[in-house]
Design an enzyme around this catalytic site. Structure first.
Site, PDB file in Angstrom:
ATOM      1  N   ARG A  15       0.823  -1.221   0.000  1.00 34.33           N
ATOM      2  CA  ARG A  15       0.000   0.000   0.000  1.00 34.33           C
ATOM      3  C   ARG A  15       0.856   1.271   0.000  1.00 34.33           C
ATOM      4  O   ARG A  15       0.336   2.384   0.036  1.00 34.33           O
ATOM      5  CB  ARG A  15      -0.946   0.003   1.214  1.00 34.33           C
ATOM      6  CG  ARG A  15      -2.108  -0.977   1.048  1.00 34.33           C
ATOM      7  CD  ARG A  15      -3.245  -0.665   2.010  1.00 34.33           C
ATOM      8  NE  ARG A  15      -2.877  -0.862   3.403  1.00 34.33           N
ATOM      9  CZ  ARG A  15      -2.960  -2.033   4.051  1.00 34.33           C
ATOM     10  NH1 ARG A  15      -3.411  -3.109   3.420  1.00 34.33           N
ATOM     11  NH2 ARG A  15      -2.612  -2.141   5.320  1.00 34.33           N
TER      12      ARG A  15
ATOM     13  N   ASP B  95       1.087  -5.554   3.862  1.00 34.91           N
ATOM     14  CA  ASP B  95       1.494  -4.254   4.380  1.00 34.91           C
ATOM     15  C   ASP B  95       1.646  -4.374   5.893  1.00 34.91           C
ATOM     16  O   ASP B  95       1.549  -5.478   6.453  1.00 34.91           O
ATOM     17  CB  ASP B  95       0.493  -3.175   3.963  1.00 34.91           C
ATOM     18  CG  ASP B  95       1.193  -1.832   3.748  1.00 34.91           C
ATOM     19  OD1 ASP B  95       1.626  -1.550   2.620  1.00 34.91           O
ATOM     20  OD2 ASP B  95       1.324  -1.080   4.729  1.00 34.91           O
TER      21      ASP B  95
ATOM     22  N   THR C 246      13.994  -1.424  -0.501  1.00 31.14           N
ATOM     23  CA  THR C 246      14.063  -0.721   0.790  1.00 31.14           C
ATOM     24  C   THR C 246      15.514  -0.367   1.109  1.00 31.14           C
ATOM     25  O   THR C 246      16.421  -1.174   0.869  1.00 31.14           O
ATOM     26  CB  THR C 246      13.471  -1.614   1.899  1.00 31.14           C
ATOM     27  OG1 THR C 246      12.175  -2.009   1.494  1.00 31.14           O
ATOM     28  CG2 THR C 246      13.402  -0.882   3.220  1.00 31.14           C
TER      29      THR C 246
ATOM     30  N   PHE D 225      16.360   1.322  -8.536  1.00 31.08           N
ATOM     31  CA  PHE D 225      15.987   0.441  -9.653  1.00 31.08           C
ATOM     32  C   PHE D 225      15.784   1.193 -10.958  1.00 31.08           C
ATOM     33  O   PHE D 225      15.445   0.573 -11.961  1.00 31.08           O
ATOM     34  CB  PHE D 225      14.706  -0.334  -9.303  1.00 31.08           C
ATOM     35  CG  PHE D 225      14.960  -1.531  -8.429  1.00 31.08           C
ATOM     36  CD1 PHE D 225      15.386  -2.732  -8.980  1.00 31.08           C
ATOM     37  CD2 PHE D 225      14.806  -1.462  -7.064  1.00 31.08           C
ATOM     38  CE1 PHE D 225      15.639  -3.845  -8.185  1.00 31.08           C
ATOM     39  CE2 PHE D 225      15.046  -2.564  -6.246  1.00 31.08           C
ATOM     40  CZ  PHE D 225      15.464  -3.760  -6.813  1.00 31.08           C
TER      41      PHE D 225
ATOM     42  N   HIS E 241      14.689  14.907  -2.315  1.00 33.09           N
ATOM     43  CA  HIS E 241      13.563  13.979  -2.223  1.00 33.09           C
ATOM     44  C   HIS E 241      12.344  14.650  -1.599  1.00 33.09           C
ATOM     45  O   HIS E 241      12.442  15.718  -0.988  1.00 33.09           O
ATOM     46  CB  HIS E 241      13.940  12.754  -1.368  1.00 33.09           C
ATOM     47  CG  HIS E 241      14.789  11.751  -2.088  1.00 33.09           C
ATOM     48  ND1 HIS E 241      16.151  11.887  -2.220  1.00 33.09           N
ATOM     49  CD2 HIS E 241      14.465  10.593  -2.725  1.00 33.09           C
ATOM     50  CE1 HIS E 241      16.632  10.858  -2.904  1.00 33.09           C
ATOM     51  NE2 HIS E 241      15.638  10.051  -3.225  1.00 33.09           N
TER      52      HIS E 241
ATOM     53  N   LYS F 244      10.243  11.019   3.178  1.00 35.10           N
ATOM     54  CA  LYS F 244      11.289   9.987   3.161  1.00 35.10           C
ATOM     55  C   LYS F 244      11.862   9.766   4.561  1.00 35.10           C
ATOM     56  O   LYS F 244      12.173  10.724   5.266  1.00 35.10           O
ATOM     57  CB  LYS F 244      12.391  10.409   2.187  1.00 35.10           C
ATOM     58  CG  LYS F 244      13.477   9.381   2.010  1.00 35.10           C
ATOM     59  CD  LYS F 244      14.347   9.689   0.804  1.00 35.10           C
ATOM     60  CE  LYS F 244      15.536   8.753   0.704  1.00 35.10           C
ATOM     61  NZ  LYS F 244      15.162   7.334   0.722  1.00 35.10           N
TER      62      LYS F 244
ATOM     63  N   GLY G  52      19.745   6.105   0.015  1.00 36.08           N
ATOM     64  CA  GLY G  52      20.592   4.950  -0.303  1.00 36.08           C
ATOM     65  C   GLY G  52      21.378   5.184  -1.577  1.00 36.08           C
ATOM     66  O   GLY G  52      22.554   4.798  -1.681  1.00 36.08           O
TER      67      GLY G  52
HETATM   68  N1  LIG Z   1      15.527   1.026  -4.503  1.00 36.11           N
HETATM   69  C1  LIG Z   1      14.715   1.892  -5.116  1.00 36.11           C
HETATM   70  O1  LIG Z   1      14.725   2.017  -6.365  1.00 36.11           O
HETATM   71  C2  LIG Z   1      13.768   2.690  -4.292  1.00 36.11           C
HETATM   72  C3  LIG Z   1      13.750   2.532  -2.938  1.00 36.11           C
HETATM   73  N2  LIG Z   1      12.842   3.185  -2.176  1.00 36.11           N
HETATM   74  C4  LIG Z   1      12.824   2.840  -0.764  1.00 36.11           C
HETATM   75  O2  LIG Z   1      11.716   1.966  -0.531  1.00 36.11           O
HETATM   76  C5  LIG Z   1      11.227   2.149   0.798  1.00 36.11           C
HETATM   77  C6  LIG Z   1       9.731   2.474   0.746  1.00 36.11           C
HETATM   78  O3  LIG Z   1       9.544   3.720   0.097  1.00 36.11           O
HETATM   79  P1  LIG Z   1       8.078   4.346  -0.117  1.00 36.11           P
HETATM   80  O4  LIG Z   1       7.227   3.434  -0.926  1.00 36.11           O
HETATM   81  O5  LIG Z   1       8.311   5.721  -0.583  1.00 36.11           O
HETATM   82  O6  LIG Z   1       7.554   4.381   1.403  1.00 36.11           O
HETATM   83  P2  LIG Z   1       6.031   4.313   1.939  1.00 36.11           P
HETATM   84  O7  LIG Z   1       6.091   4.722   3.372  1.00 36.11           O
HETATM   85  O8  LIG Z   1       5.136   5.064   1.009  1.00 36.11           O
HETATM   86  O9  LIG Z   1       5.660   2.769   1.822  1.00 36.11           O
HETATM   87  C7  LIG Z   1       6.110   1.780   2.706  1.00 36.11           C
HETATM   88  C8  LIG Z   1       4.945   0.870   2.994  1.00 36.11           C
HETATM   89  O10 LIG Z   1       5.420  -0.242   3.737  1.00 36.11           O
HETATM   90  C9  LIG Z   1       4.546  -0.420   4.860  1.00 36.11           C
HETATM   91  N3  LIG Z   1       5.260  -1.142   5.895  1.00 36.11           N
HETATM   92  C10 LIG Z   1       5.989  -0.667   6.928  1.00 36.11           C
HETATM   93  N4  LIG Z   1       6.478  -1.693   7.646  1.00 36.11           N
HETATM   94  C11 LIG Z   1       6.046  -2.835   7.052  1.00 36.11           C
HETATM   95  C12 LIG Z   1       6.211  -4.222   7.324  1.00 36.11           C
HETATM   96  N5  LIG Z   1       6.907  -4.642   8.384  1.00 36.11           N
HETATM   97  N6  LIG Z   1       5.649  -5.122   6.480  1.00 36.11           N
HETATM   98  C13 LIG Z   1       4.924  -4.726   5.422  1.00 36.11           C
HETATM   99  N7  LIG Z   1       4.718  -3.419   5.112  1.00 36.11           N
HETATM  100  C14 LIG Z   1       5.280  -2.491   5.922  1.00 36.11           C
HETATM  101  C15 LIG Z   1       4.121   0.986   5.230  1.00 36.11           C
HETATM  102  O11 LIG Z   1       2.973   0.983   6.054  1.00 36.11           O
HETATM  103  P3  LIG Z   1       2.661   2.293   6.975  1.00 36.11           P
HETATM  104  O12 LIG Z   1       2.527   3.444   6.029  1.00 36.11           O
HETATM  105  O13 LIG Z   1       1.386   1.924   7.678  1.00 36.11           O
HETATM  106  O14 LIG Z   1       3.838   2.431   7.887  1.00 36.11           O
HETATM  107  C16 LIG Z   1       3.852   1.547   3.837  1.00 36.11           C
HETATM  108  O15 LIG Z   1       2.572   1.187   3.338  1.00 36.11           O
HETATM  109  C17 LIG Z   1      12.106   3.243   1.409  1.00 36.11           C
HETATM  110  O16 LIG Z   1      13.184   2.649   2.107  1.00 36.11           O
HETATM  111  C18 LIG Z   1      12.631   3.993   0.184  1.00 36.11           C
HETATM  112  O17 LIG Z   1      13.820   4.666   0.415  1.00 36.11           O
HETATM  113  C19 LIG Z   1      11.942   4.053  -2.715  1.00 36.11           C
HETATM  114  C20 LIG Z   1      11.937   4.286  -4.064  1.00 36.11           C
HETATM  115  C21 LIG Z   1      12.847   3.611  -4.972  1.00 36.11           C
HETATM  116  O1  LIG Z   2      12.606   7.072  -0.605  1.00 33.98           O
HETATM  117  C1  LIG Z   2      12.632   7.297  -1.835  1.00 33.98           C
HETATM  118  O2  LIG Z   2      11.753   7.957  -2.410  1.00 33.98           O
HETATM  119  C2  LIG Z   2      13.761   6.765  -2.622  1.00 33.98           C
HETATM  120  N1  LIG Z   2      14.614   5.974  -2.032  1.00 33.98           N
HETATM  121  C3  LIG Z   2      15.766   5.384  -2.629  1.00 33.98           C
HETATM  122  C4  LIG Z   2      17.026   5.941  -2.007  1.00 33.98           C
HETATM  123  O3  LIG Z   2      17.047   6.200  -0.789  1.00 33.98           O
HETATM  124  O4  LIG Z   2      18.026   6.088  -2.713  1.00 33.98           O
HETATM  125  C5  LIG Z   2      15.740   5.463  -4.139  1.00 33.98           C
HETATM  126  C6  LIG Z   2      15.194   6.743  -4.679  1.00 33.98           C
HETATM  127  O5  LIG Z   2      16.107   7.758  -4.406  1.00 33.98           O
HETATM  128  C7  LIG Z   2      13.832   7.051  -4.070  1.00 33.98           C
END
Ligand SMILES: NC(=O)C1=CN([C@@H]2O[C@H](COP(=O)(O)OP(=O)(O)OC[C@H]3O[C@@H](n4cnc5c(N)ncnc54)[C@H](OP(=O)(O)O)[C@@H]3O)[C@@H](O)[C@H]2O)C=CC1
Ligand SMILES: O=C(O)C1=N[C@H](C(=O)O)C[C@H](O)C1
EC number: 1.17.1.8
Length: 247
Positions: free
Chosen positions: A9, A33, A76, A105, A132, A136, A142
């Site tokens: 979500r 989630d 993550t 990614f 960002h 965040k 990262g």
């Molecule tokens: N490698 C890449 O290319 C990218 C990496 N990221 C990374 O991905 C991660 C998520 O980013 P983003 O989508 O923006 O964050 P969000 O907060 O929008 O989404 C994270 C989701 O995970 C849920 N969550 C938290 N803990 C758990 C758990 N133990 N099990 C299952 N679900 C859980 C949260 O719930 P709740 O809101 O209720 O806490 C939320 O719905 C971050 O670390 C970000 O830096 C982001 C973009 C690109």
């Molecule tokens: O949290 C984000 O949004 C993102 N997280 C990743 C990071 O920490 O590098 C990838 C991207 O920058 C988006």
């Protein structure tokens, strides 16, 4: 391939779910989630998971997957050498799984990191600015951490010392964070998604390498590629570069 998404979500998780649903040869069998049980992965017969949750949650998710022979593609953030060593040890005891950890990614970001590492040896100065959205959890990103590590390694290999900086007085924090000897500055601005600039400088010139993720769909093709390749890559893989033909 039966795929489950953790963080389904969330901002990125929603896009990944849509991407997996539309992908040929993939079935989205579970969307978990916060609060859901990891046992649902086993009940759904998941062969691979995608994790976009939170740095505080991801290690427990991966321990469960490794123990149950489920492959993992992880976006993550929050992975340092200690966490990677823990994963290597867990994978050594349970050799059935593959885990891909990628700080970013999007293909543009991967190329931005690579170009920055290529350029690093030719310039006396270099600093990283990541920008960002303000929701965040972590700073620096990262991606910025990985970029700084790559630049630092390239500078060491080229015999370059620390970038010049005569600052001796001022307000703490004004010069950013120090990552492996490279200054990293983190901006959190409403309206932004994920952006980074690497600014390099030498005698009478500068070079700026910038990448912009304008929409979170930019992360989807890389995640799908990771899912298609992870089954044939047991153990730990860091960076999507390993699955791309960039040379
Ligand atoms: N490698 C890449 O290319 C990218 C990496 N990221 C990374 O991905 C991660 C998520 O980013 P983003 O989508 O923006 O964050 P969000 O907060 O929008 O989404 C994270 C989701 O995970 C849920 N969550 C938290 N803990 C758990 C758990 N133990 N099990 C299952 N679900 C859980 C949260 O719930 P709740 O809101 O209720 O806490 C939320 O719905 C971050 O670390 C970000 O830096 C982001 C973009 C690109
Ligand atoms: O949290 C984000 O949004 C993102 N997280 C990743 C990071 O920490 O590098 C990838 C991207 O920058 C988006």
């Amino acid at each position: 391939m039966k795929v489950a998404v953790l963080g389904a979500r969330g901002k990125v998780g929603r896009e990944i779910c849509a991407g997996v649903r539309a992908a040929e040869g993939m079935a989205l069998v579970a969307e978990l989630d916060l609060g859901d049980s990891l046992d649902d992965l086993v009940a759904a017969g998941a062969e691979a998971i995608v994790d976009f949750t939170h740095p505080d949650a991801v290690m427990a998710n991966l321990a469960f997957c490794i123990e149950h022979g489920i492959d993992a593609v992880v976006g993550t953030t929050g992975f340092d050498e200690e966490r990677l060593a823990t994963l290597r040890a867990q994978l050594g005891e349970n050799p059935g799984s593959g885990v891909l950890i990628a700080p970013n990614f999007s293909i543009g970001a991967i190329l931005m990191m690579r170009f920055s590492a290529q350029a690093a040896r030719y310039f006396e100065s270099v600093e990283v600015i990541e920008l960002h959205h303000p929701d965040k959890a972590d700073a620096p990103s990262g991606t910025a951490g990985r970029t700084a590590d790559l630049i630092a390694a390239a500078r060491r290999e080229a015999g370059l010392g620390a970038p010049p900086d005569a600052t001796s007085t001022g307000i703490e924090g004004a010069r950013g964070a120090d990552v492996d000897g490279i200054k990293v500055h983190s901006l959190r601005i409403r309206g932004l998604v994920a952006h980074q600039e690497v600014v390099l400088g030498g005698s009478g010139e500068t070079l700026t390498i910038r990448h912009d993720s304008l929409d979170r769909v930019s992360f989807v093709p890389g995640v799908l590629l990771g899912l298609r390749r992870i089954g044939a890559a047991p153990g730990l893989t860091v960076g999507l570069d390993a699955f791309l033909d960039l040379d």
